[in-house]
Scaffold this motif. Sequence first.
Motif, PDB file in Angstrom:
ATOM      1  N   ILE A 183       0.835  -1.204   0.000  1.00  0.00           N
ATOM      2  CA  ILE A 183       0.000   0.000   0.000  1.00  0.00           C
ATOM      3  C   ILE A 183       0.870   1.255   0.000  1.00  0.00           C
ATOM      4  O   ILE A 183       0.630   2.202  -0.745  1.00  0.00           O
ATOM      5  N   ALA A 184       1.900   1.249   0.842  1.00  0.00           N
ATOM      6  CA  ALA A 184       2.730   2.446   1.013  1.00  0.00           C
ATOM      7  C   ALA A 184       3.481   2.833  -0.259  1.00  0.00           C
ATOM      8  O   ALA A 184       3.859   3.999  -0.416  1.00  0.00           O
ATOM      9  N   THR A 185       3.715   1.875  -1.153  1.00  0.00           N
ATOM     10  CA  THR A 185       4.501   2.170  -2.356  1.00  0.00           C
ATOM     11  C   THR A 185       3.635   2.412  -3.595  1.00  0.00           C
ATOM     12  O   THR A 185       4.169   2.591  -4.686  1.00  0.00           O
ATOM     13  N   ARG A 186       2.320   2.426  -3.433  1.00  0.00           N
ATOM     14  CA  ARG A 186       1.468   2.749  -4.578  1.00  0.00           C
ATOM     15  C   ARG A 186       1.716   4.191  -5.012  1.00  0.00           C
ATOM     16  O   ARG A 186       1.921   5.066  -4.176  1.00  0.00           O
ATOM     17  N   PRO A 187       1.674   4.471  -6.318  1.00  0.00           N
ATOM     18  CA  PRO A 187       1.985   5.826  -6.801  1.00  0.00           C
ATOM     19  C   PRO A 187       1.123   6.916  -6.170  1.00  0.00           C
ATOM     20  O   PRO A 187       1.637   7.960  -5.769  1.00  0.00           O
ATOM     21  N   ARG A 188      -0.193   6.686  -6.083  1.00  0.00           N
ATOM     22  CA  ARG A 188      -1.065   7.699  -5.494  1.00  0.00           C
ATOM     23  C   ARG A 188      -0.738   7.933  -4.020  1.00  0.00           C
ATOM     24  O   ARG A 188      -0.752   9.056  -3.534  1.00  0.00           O
ATOM     25  N   ILE A 189      -0.464   6.842  -3.298  1.00  0.00           N
ATOM     26  CA  ILE A 189      -0.153   6.951  -1.873  1.00  0.00           C
ATOM     27  C   ILE A 189       1.152   7.705  -1.677  1.00  0.00           C
ATOM     28  O   ILE A 189       1.271   8.554  -0.791  1.00  0.00           O
ATOM     29  N   ARG A 190       2.133   7.425  -2.523  1.00  0.00           N
ATOM     30  CA  ARG A 190       3.410   8.129  -2.409  1.00  0.00           C
ATOM     31  C   ARG A 190       3.239   9.624  -2.710  1.00  0.00           C
ATOM     32  O   ARG A 190       3.844  10.466  -2.054  1.00  0.00           O
ATOM     33  N   ARG A 191       2.412   9.958  -3.708  1.00  0.00           N
ATOM     34  CA  ARG A 191       2.151  11.379  -3.992  1.00  0.00           C
ATOM     35  C   ARG A 191       1.429  12.032  -2.818  1.00  0.00           C
ATOM     36  O   ARG A 191       1.705  13.196  -2.482  1.00  0.00           O
ATOM     37  N   LEU A 192       0.493  11.303  -2.223  1.00  0.00           N
ATOM     38  CA  LEU A 192      -0.215  11.835  -1.053  1.00  0.00           C
ATOM     39  C   LEU A 192       0.763  12.151   0.069  1.00  0.00           C
ATOM     40  O   LEU A 192       0.694  13.234   0.685  1.00  0.00           O
ATOM     41  N   PHE A 193       1.673  11.221   0.358  1.00  0.00           N
ATOM     42  CA  PHE A 193       2.667  11.445   1.409  1.00  0.00           C
ATOM     43  C   PHE A 193       3.508  12.687   1.106  1.00  0.00           C
ATOM     44  O   PHE A 193       3.808  13.473   2.008  1.00  0.00           O
ATOM     45  N   TRP A 194       3.882  12.868  -0.136  1.00  0.00           N
ATOM     46  CA  TRP A 194       4.706  14.021  -0.518  1.00  0.00           C
ATOM     47  C   TRP A 194       3.950  15.319  -0.295  1.00  0.00           C
ATOM     48  O   TRP A 194       4.470  16.270   0.296  1.00  0.00           O
ATOM     49  N   HIS A 195       2.705  15.377  -0.765  1.00  0.00           N
ATOM     50  CA  HIS A 195       1.918  16.600  -0.637  1.00  0.00           C
ATOM     51  C   HIS A 195       1.599  16.918   0.821  1.00  0.00           C
ATOM     52  O   HIS A 195       1.651  18.098   1.232  1.00  0.00           O
ATOM     53  N   LEU A 196       1.285  15.896   1.623  1.00  0.00           N
ATOM     54  CA  LEU A 196       0.982  16.139   3.036  1.00  0.00           C
ATOM     55  C   LEU A 196       2.237  16.568   3.803  1.00  0.00           C
ATOM     56  O   LEU A 196       2.156  17.404   4.709  1.00  0.00           O
ATOM     57  N   THR A 197       3.379  16.014   3.444  1.00  0.00           N
ATOM     58  CA  THR A 197       4.630  16.438   4.074  1.00  0.00           C
ATOM     59  C   THR A 197       4.912  17.902   3.759  1.00  0.00           C
ATOM     60  O   THR A 197       5.326  18.675   4.633  1.00  0.00           O
ATOM     61  N   ALA A 198       4.679  18.299   2.511  1.00  0.00           N
ATOM     62  CA  ALA A 198       4.866  19.708   2.135  1.00  0.00           C
ATOM     63  C   ALA A 198       3.907  20.609   2.909  1.00  0.00           C
ATOM     64  O   ALA A 198       4.287  21.693   3.373  1.00  0.00           O
ATOM     65  N   LEU A 199       2.658  20.160   3.064  1.00  0.00           N
ATOM     66  CA  LEU A 199       1.664  20.936   3.808  1.00  0.00           C
ATOM     67  C   LEU A 199       2.107  21.170   5.247  1.00  0.00           C
ATOM     68  O   LEU A 199       2.093  22.304   5.749  1.00  0.00           O
ATOM     69  N   TRP A 200       2.535  20.087   5.924  1.00  0.00           N
ATOM     70  CA  TRP A 200       2.917  20.223   7.325  1.00  0.00           C
ATOM     71  C   TRP A 200       4.252  20.937   7.495  1.00  0.00           C
ATOM     72  O   TRP A 200       4.507  21.555   8.523  1.00  0.00           O
ATOM     73  N   ALA A 201       5.103  20.886   6.478  1.00  0.00           N
ATOM     74  CA  ALA A 201       6.356  21.655   6.530  1.00  0.00           C
ATOM     75  C   ALA A 201       6.057  23.153   6.518  1.00  0.00           C
ATOM     76  O   ALA A 201       6.574  23.917   7.351  1.00  0.00           O
TER      77      ALA A 201
ATOM     78  N   VAL B 227      -7.897   9.841  -1.462  1.00  0.00           N
ATOM     79  CA  VAL B 227      -6.950   8.939  -2.120  1.00  0.00           C
ATOM     80  C   VAL B 227      -7.239   7.487  -1.745  1.00  0.00           C
ATOM     81  O   VAL B 227      -7.174   6.590  -2.589  1.00  0.00           O
ATOM     82  N   ALA B 228      -7.560   7.247  -0.460  1.00  0.00           N
ATOM     83  CA  ALA B 228      -7.871   5.884  -0.034  1.00  0.00           C
ATOM     84  C   ALA B 228      -9.093   5.346  -0.774  1.00  0.00           C
ATOM     85  O   ALA B 228      -9.152   4.163  -1.132  1.00  0.00           O
ATOM     86  N   GLY B 229     -10.078   6.218  -1.009  1.00  0.00           N
ATOM     87  CA  GLY B 229     -11.238   5.796  -1.780  1.00  0.00           C
ATOM     88  C   GLY B 229     -10.869   5.422  -3.202  1.00  0.00           C
ATOM     89  O   GLY B 229     -11.347   4.416  -3.753  1.00  0.00           O
ATOM     90  N   ARG B 230     -10.003   6.216  -3.815  1.00  0.00           N
ATOM     91  CA  ARG B 230      -9.534   5.911  -5.172  1.00  0.00           C
ATOM     92  C   ARG B 230      -8.773   4.593  -5.222  1.00  0.00           C
ATOM     93  O   ARG B 230      -8.796   3.892  -6.239  1.00  0.00           O
ATOM     94  N   GLU B 231      -8.092   4.270  -4.136  1.00  0.00           N
ATOM     95  CA  GLU B 231      -7.307   3.045  -4.088  1.00  0.00           C
ATOM     96  C   GLU B 231      -8.113   1.849  -3.595  1.00  0.00           C
ATOM     97  O   GLU B 231      -7.581   0.754  -3.486  1.00  0.00           O
ATOM     98  N   GLY B 232      -9.381   2.060  -3.283  1.00  0.00           N
ATOM     99  CA  GLY B 232     -10.214   0.965  -2.815  1.00  0.00           C
ATOM    100  C   GLY B 232      -9.922   0.518  -1.395  1.00  0.00           C
ATOM    101  O   GLY B 232     -10.180  -0.632  -1.034  1.00  0.00           O
ATOM    102  N   LEU B 233      -9.410   1.428  -0.569  1.00  0.00           N
ATOM    103  CA  LEU B 233      -9.045   1.093   0.806  1.00  0.00           C
ATOM    104  C   LEU B 233     -10.149   1.420   1.805  1.00  0.00           C
ATOM    105  O   LEU B 233     -10.022   1.131   2.982  1.00  0.00           O
ATOM    106  N   LEU B 234     -11.226   2.043   1.320  1.00  0.00           N
ATOM    107  CA  LEU B 234     -12.345   2.388   2.201  1.00  0.00           C
ATOM    108  C   LEU B 234     -13.624   1.712   1.727  1.00  0.00           C
ATOM    109  O   LEU B 234     -14.680   2.311   1.650  1.00  0.00           O
TER     110      LEU B 234
END
Length: 214
Positions: free
Chosen positions: A120-138, A186-193
């Motif tokens: 799950i953690a290495t899916r492209p959408r999930i990785r983009r989500l992590f990047w954008h959220l890290t930028a937000l909190w930075a 993103v989780a909805g798009r990935e079918g995780l919810l």
Amino acid sequence: MRRVSSSLLVAVVVPAVLFYGVFALAGVWPAIVAALLWSYGAIGWRLVTGRRTSGLLVLAAVLLTGRTLLSVLADSTWLYFLQPVISDGVVGLLFLLSLASARPMVARLAGDFYPMDLEIATRPRIRRLFWHLTALWALLGIAKAGLTLWLLQTQTLETFVLVKSVSMLAINVLAAIATVALAAYVAGREGLLGSPLAPDPALDPAPDVVRTRS
């Protein structure tokens, strides 16, 4: 939502409310001690009961410990309130620098809020989500540092504690809501919810290729 709410409540909301309540009743030093005791009490309770201790709670306890020790050694409550400027700035900078690594900071903390394996953690959408959220909190950490410094320099201690407690809590809650909303999308798009949402052609060109070849 339960995991996110529980982590934020224990690590952020309760210490802030406890600090201001004790500060209003007994003064600044008892408030400092009360917030510190809460953080270590929460960690100890989780260890005794066999529950997983969140990285957010440990980070909050470490920051509080550093602030308290420096303030005691310098015998300065003003230094205690200055340190969030430094810590928010440092945390924001660390988040910002982690964007250049393979695992941005949010990726390292995501397990506190959602059970996640490597697939799950290495899916492209999930990785983009992590990047954008890290930028937000930075950016949020750097902005909070600037706001806290301005309040500390322009307001009385009583006004500073009240305004900072309310404003920082509001900022953190709003940022958490935005984080959860983006993650849920993103989780909805990935079918995780539950049932996955309809694929977005702009993000999923592969199905068109498959249909064309068929």
